[in-house]
Design an enzyme around this catalytic site. Structure first.
Site, PDB file in Angstrom:
ATOM      1  N   GLU A 293       1.752  -6.924  -7.949  1.00  0.00           N
ATOM      2  CA  GLU A 293       1.315  -5.725  -8.649  1.00  0.00           C
ATOM      3  C   GLU A 293       2.054  -5.614  -9.986  1.00  0.00           C
ATOM      4  OE1 GLU A 293       0.235  -1.117  -7.593  1.00  0.00           O
ATOM      5  OE2 GLU A 293       2.194  -1.834  -6.993  1.00  0.00           O
ATOM      6  N   ALA A 426      10.431  -1.245  -4.005  1.00  0.00           N
ATOM      7  CA  ALA A 426       9.679  -1.819  -2.890  1.00  0.00           C
ATOM      8  C   ALA A 426       8.243  -2.044  -3.344  1.00  0.00           C
ATOM      9  CB  ALA A 426       9.714  -0.894  -1.669  1.00  0.00           C
ATOM     10  N   MET A 427       7.484  -2.797  -2.533  1.00  0.00           N
ATOM     11  CA  MET A 427       6.082  -3.077  -2.829  1.00  0.00           C
ATOM     12  C   MET A 427       5.275  -3.042  -1.540  1.00  0.00           C
ATOM     13  SD  MET A 427       3.668  -3.726  -4.865  1.00  0.00           S
ATOM     14  CE  MET A 427       1.986  -3.944  -4.286  1.00  0.00           C
ATOM     15  N   GLU A 428       4.140  -2.341  -1.579  1.00  0.00           N
ATOM     16  CA  GLU A 428       3.379  -1.977  -0.381  1.00  0.00           C
ATOM     17  C   GLU A 428       2.422  -3.033   0.127  1.00  0.00           C
ATOM     18  OE1 GLU A 428       1.016  -0.189  -3.943  1.00  0.00           O
ATOM     19  OE2 GLU A 428       3.112  -0.451  -3.371  1.00  0.00           O
ATOM     20  N   GLU A 461       6.218   3.682   0.987  1.00  0.00           N
ATOM     21  CA  GLU A 461       5.446   2.439   1.170  1.00  0.00           C
ATOM     22  C   GLU A 461       4.491   2.531   2.350  1.00  0.00           C
ATOM     23  OE1 GLU A 461       5.524   0.493  -1.276  1.00  0.00           O
ATOM     24  OE2 GLU A 461       7.228   1.546  -2.157  1.00  0.00           O
ATOM     25  N   HIS A 464       1.359   4.261   1.393  1.00  0.00           N
ATOM     26  CA  HIS A 464       0.467   3.375   0.636  1.00  0.00           C
ATOM     27  C   HIS A 464      -0.483   2.599   1.541  1.00  0.00           C
ATOM     28  CE1 HIS A 464       1.293   3.622  -3.567  1.00  0.00           C
ATOM     29  NE2 HIS A 464       2.564   3.294  -3.482  1.00  0.00           N
ATOM     30  N   GLU A 483      -0.092   6.144  -6.415  1.00  0.00           N
ATOM     31  CA  GLU A 483       1.319   6.484  -6.509  1.00  0.00           C
ATOM     32  C   GLU A 483       1.594   7.980  -6.387  1.00  0.00           C
ATOM     33  OE1 GLU A 483       3.342   4.299  -6.131  1.00  0.00           O
ATOM     34  OE2 GLU A 483       2.392   2.439  -6.800  1.00  0.00           O
TER      35      GLU A 483
END
Length: 1007
Positions: A293, A426-428, A461, A464, A483
């Site tokens: 992303e 962090a990344m979902e 997260e 998401h 978001e």
């Protein structure tokens, strides 16, 4: 995506004021029933069970001057409202501005002559154009006669010199991917990888081309429909590749494109990148992970890398023994072919490319089964013991979201992975959420404040997985649908499931932060209708407006809608659009369809389609109360002056009631406080008399308002001071009550605002005022600072308050504080770090110790040896707080190089240093000298770059610095000159200048 920011006790930068020069719009005030009814002439609905009011703005021409004062007032306390009569355009919308009446007058002779001359000139030009031969104007001029055939579009040249068959940065809509079959073979020795991507697609419109994304990939072979080898053209500026055909691909046709390629593992933090860490023996371990992303999947495999091109994915990864592989889905097969090939299930849901993820590493995990989903937390082996809190939190929240949304998490597994070298918080990624170690790992004995941070990121997260993964925004201009919702739910879910973490104060601070950002002319609408196409423009959407303002608007809407409608609408939205993409209007429609009131869109479009927020001004005359609204805009210069009006749901309390729902309209009250609990996204000005009554009420009984309402008053009066609507003397008058304040929210806000003023004065070297400011702060808060206990504390709220008070006290050199902090540090070091320092006190203790050369060296040793990530980050902040120039330069250089200090921590280092007097100029020089290297590490427009620009410039307040910053960024051109964060920085410096010019003389008198 969770953007990790410094959890400093005094986080908000001082953004100063200029006078708003326009007259406020006059507004009608009417009682809301249960949603947002339009007010008909001579008709007002009054619902005594609710104290929610609607403020609607009228243009300055809607009423003539004599009518305005009378007919725009609302008899709030007299239980009657005066509205416009039916003679004033009863059918018009309350949002329409009406043109002023036009007067007839006779033109002068000179005007007649000029008018005739212009008419003759226009007629002559029209006749000349009419009788010219038909012409198509091109770059070469008028080369040929017009014909019915449209002009051929111009196409760029691809890398081999041939014309590239597409000329837009967005992909054509003629082809849609259905499934990707991905095979990757990373080599963690050479730091390269090879891959094969097989894309099954359908043709939606007849076309002779297939255009998709590829970046930094070397295509070695391409075949179409299994066996036909085809040529691939590449246009690097837009990261696109294309295959052209002589004959049309027909609508409905199913195609297969196979692409073989090779590439280097990325050395930055996006795409398929390599990382490393040292294990407990000191040996270096390497791994490969992904971060796609917003637009980096194209760096790992050729793809249609836009959110709307959803598809299913089947992933195979070849690895060496000794590693494990992870992807979005569970592993189903492992084939030994010299190396090991792991195959994962094909995704059972369509998803966008930015959510694909895979990891090759030597990690271990703990697992738990929750509602038929296997939840696992992965880490390097040495930190396995720090994963339990994250697993407990994720398990609880997964059950909460499944229940609340009435839609179960759709995958069979959910992995949470701590990666040693990871830029974002962090990344979902669906089924494979990746985290920075400091955002996921925490010891069981860590402080509640440390656990609060972990819970926040995990909650964000997991939200998401529904808002962003199950339902995805169609394009990045509506990123807030991802978001904003994830930010809103991280607080809402934790306040429900983990009330002991006391997230209410944190959420209030988030709303204040969003208001500060959105008060600038350089802000942007939550839902951006203008162009968001380039990678830089997309990256800049990840900011406080998208996250925090988005969440704030959802809170306002939730508290405005009738009970249950918000939840029902969200469930309908998720159910209707699951697996697909949406725009903001889809959300409003879903919320409207479950209610019986008028469209939610009528209210919320005024909040999402324009930037900024309203200033509501309250004026009282006897039993009448008049509310007016205008755009709260700190920078009047170069502002875009539009007829900004908002549909404002207003709540209030007064001295006859303690909460908004219980308030009644009565004839006489002593005081009124609007925006109950600060759930509305606006600022309120009460006028001199109104502020005086509120201040008297607080001095008489501090508990007359809730802590959040007291914090709201402090925030609002500082904001009005920056705007020039109240004097700084009035600000100090309000703060006089704070000598009796004991609650976290108002004290945190007061100290944050005072700290901003203090730092500005310090950077201007106004030493006499700085000294007086210390005396003022100690006079109001010194007794409370000295009374703080330095032992263990269980209450999160008390920990927050204690850390804020003591960090302020020690930073200002209060002897009692520095002595206690130094003693705790020495006990910690003398016991070989076995005598623990309470987690909420670590930062103040470490930062105080870092001001000593000897203790700074002790901290450096501790930084290299500690395995506790939260403790390590606090030590780094302390090291960066030093005022020693040599140490400052060393830390900056080491952070940029990576190694001892990871490059991912450079924005934190820069932010911390910028608060200090010695650091702020050294840091600015460092950024200027190393800009090209910095943007190699962090993409232009990304959140780290936004943070670095803001940190290094937000405390400048002189014309010299303004010109220096402006000159530096204007020379960058495509390397950053057009970033919105640059415009914000320049605007902030100008505001700081104005505030200083206006307030320095009076501060010298008052302090």
């Amino acid at each position: 995506l969770y953007s990790l920011t410094t959890r400093a006790s005094l986080p908000r930068n001082m953004i100063e004021n200029s006078m708003f020069e326009e007259e406020p719009d006059v507004v009608d005030l009417a009682k809301d029933s249960t949603a947002f009814p339009a007010l008909e002439p001579d008709e007002v609905v009054y619902e005594p069970r609710s104290s929610r009011l609607l403020v609607r703005g009228l243009g300055e021409n809607d009423l003539d001057d004599e009518e305005e004062d009378y007919e725009s007032s609302a008899r709030l306390l007299g239980m009657s409202f005066i509205n416009r009569s039916s003679t004033h355009n009863p059918s018009s919308s309350p949002y329409n501005r009406q043109a002023p009446p036009r007067l007839c007058s006779c033109p002068s002779a000179r005007m007649l002559v000029v008018g005739v001359f212009i008419l003759v000139l226009v007629a002559s030009m029209a006749m000349a154009l009419y009788f010219l031969p038909g012409c198509t104007f091109t770059k070469a001029g008028c080369g040929k006669a017009n014909s019915s055939t449209p002009m051929e579009p111009s196409y760029p040249n691809s890398t081999n010199g041939e014309l590239f068959p597409w000329n837009e940065i967005r992909l054509p809509a003629s082809v849609r991917p259905v499934n990707y079959d991905l095979s990757l073979t990373p080599n963690l020795t050479s730091m390269t990888f090879t891959g094969r991507t097989v894309i099954n697609m359908t043709i939606l419109h007849d076309t002779k081309r297939i255009v998709l994304h590829s970046s930094e990939l070397i295509i070695t072979k391409a075949t179409f429909q299994v066996s036909v080898e085809v040529k691939v053209l590449e246009y690097k500026p837009w990261q696109q590749i294309a295959v052209s055909f002589l004959e049309d691909l027909k609508v409905g046709q199913v195609c297969v494109l196979t692409l073989d390629y090779a590439a280097n593992l990325s050395h930055t933090y996006d795409g398929f990148y390599n990382s490393s860490y040292n294990d407990k023996t000191g040996a270096k371990r390497v791994l490969a992970a992904t971060q796609f992303e917003p637009q980096a999947a194209r760096k790992a495999f050729p793809c249609f890398d836009e959110p709307a091109f959803k598809a299913t994915f089947l992933v195979r990864i070849t690895r060496e023994p000794g590693y494990i592989t992870l992807s979005n889905m569970p592993q189903v097969l492992c084939v030994c072919v010299g190396l090991l090939e792991d195959e994962f299930e094909q995704t059972g849901v369509n998803m966008s490319t930015y959510l694909v993820a895979f990891i090759v590493a030597n990690f271990t995990s703990i697992t738990r089964n929750v509602s038929n989903t296997l939840v696992s937390v992965y880490s390097v082996p040495e930190k396995k013991e720090h994963t339990h809190y994250a697993l407990d939190t994720a398990s609880t929240l997964l059950h909460f979201y499944n229940t609340f949304f009435h839609i179960d998490y759709p995958l069979r597994k959910l992995d949470l992975v701590a990666i040693p070298d990871f830029l974002a918080g962090a990344m979902e990624n669906w089924g494979l959420i990746t985290f920075r170690e400091t955002s996921l790992l925490v010891g069981n004995q860590s402080s509640p404040l440390d656990k609060q941070l972990i819970a926040n990121v995990v909650a964000h997260e997991l939200a998401h997985q529904w808002f962003g993964n199950l339902v995805t925004m169609r394009w990045w201009n509506d990123l807030w649908l991802n978001e904003g919702f994830a930010t809103y739910w991280q607080y809402t879910s934790l306040m429900t499931e983990f009330p002991q973490l006391d997230l209410g104060n944190v959420f209030l601070g988030v709303r204040f932060k969003a208001l500060a950002k959105d008060s600038l002319n350089s802000s942007h609408p939550v839902s951006v209708s203008s162009q968001v196409t380039t990678p830089e423009q997309v990256s800049e959407m990840f900011d406080s407006v998208t996250y925090e303002k988005g969440a704030s608007l959802l809170l306002m809407l939730k508290t405005t809608l009738p009970d249950g409608q918000f939840r029902k609408g969200l469930i309908k939205y998720l159910d209707k659009y699951r697996g697909s993409n949406t725009v903001t209007e889809d959300l409003w429609n879903s919320l409207t369809q479950v209610g019986v009131q008028e469209s939610v869109s009528d209210m919320m479009r005024t909040w999402t389609l324009q930037n900024g927020f309203p200033l509501v001004t309250v004026s009282r005359k006897g039993g009448h109360v008049t509310l007016t609204q205008e755009h709260f805009l700190l920078s009047a210069d170069n502002a875009t002056h539009t007829s900004n009006l908002w549909h404002i749901p207003v709540t209030y309390v007064n001295d006859s009631c303690s909460s908004a729902p219980s308030c009644r309209q009565i004839f006489t009250v002593k005081w009124l406080k609007f925006n109950y609990m600060n759930t509305g996204f606006y600022i309120v000005h009460y006028g001199d008399e109104g502020w005086a009554t509120l201040i008297d009420a607080l001095k008489t009984d501090i508990n007359t308002l809730t802590p959040h309402d007291r914090a709201s008053l402090i925030h609002n009066i500082f904001a009005l001071s920056r705007l020039g609507r109240v004097s700084f003397r009035q600000v100090l008058n309000l703060l006089d009550y704070a000598t009796n304040e004991t609650e976290t929210a108002p004290l945190t806000e007061a100290l944050s605002q005072l700290s901003s003023v203090y730092r500005l004065l310090d950077k201007r070297q106004e030493q006499r005022l700085v000294a007086r400011m210390k005396v003022y702060i100690w006079g109001h808060f010194g007794q409370l600072m000295d009374s703080q206990d330095w032992g263990e504390e269980e209450s999160v709220s008390k920990q927050e308050l204690r850390s804020v008070l003591l960090e302020m006290a020690c930073s200002l050199g209060r002897q009692n504080c520095t002595d206690q902090a130094t003693a705790l540090f020495d006990q910690w070091t003398n016991s070989n770090q076995t005598k623990p320092i309470p987690g909420d006190l670590q930062r103040v203790v470490f930062s105080t110790a870092a001001q000593s050369d000897l203790r700074w060296l002790s901290l450096m040793e501790a930084y290299s040896s500690t395995t506790y990530d939260s403790e390590k980050r606090k030590i780094l902040q302390a090291l960066a707080s030093t005022q020693d120039p040599q140490s400052i330069v060393w830390i900056l250089s080491t952070g940029l190089e990576g190694g001892i200090i990871q490059t991912q921590e450079l924005p934190l280092v820069i932010s911390t240093m910028s608060d200090g007097f010695a650091g702020h100029l050294l840091v600015w020089d460092f950024v200027k000298e190393n800009w090209d290297r910095i943007i190699e590490k962090f993409p232009v427009g990304s959140y780290p770059i936004q943070s670095i620009i803001k940190s290094t410039t937000s405390q400048f307040s002189t014309q010299t610095h303004l010109e220096e910053v402006q000159g530096f960024f204007s020379n960058l051109k495509e390397r950053g000159s057009q970033m919105r964060s640059v415009q914000e920085a320049l605007e902030t410096i100008r505001l700081n200048q104005l505030w200083m010019d206006r307030n320095l003389p009076t501060l010298r008198i008052w302090l």
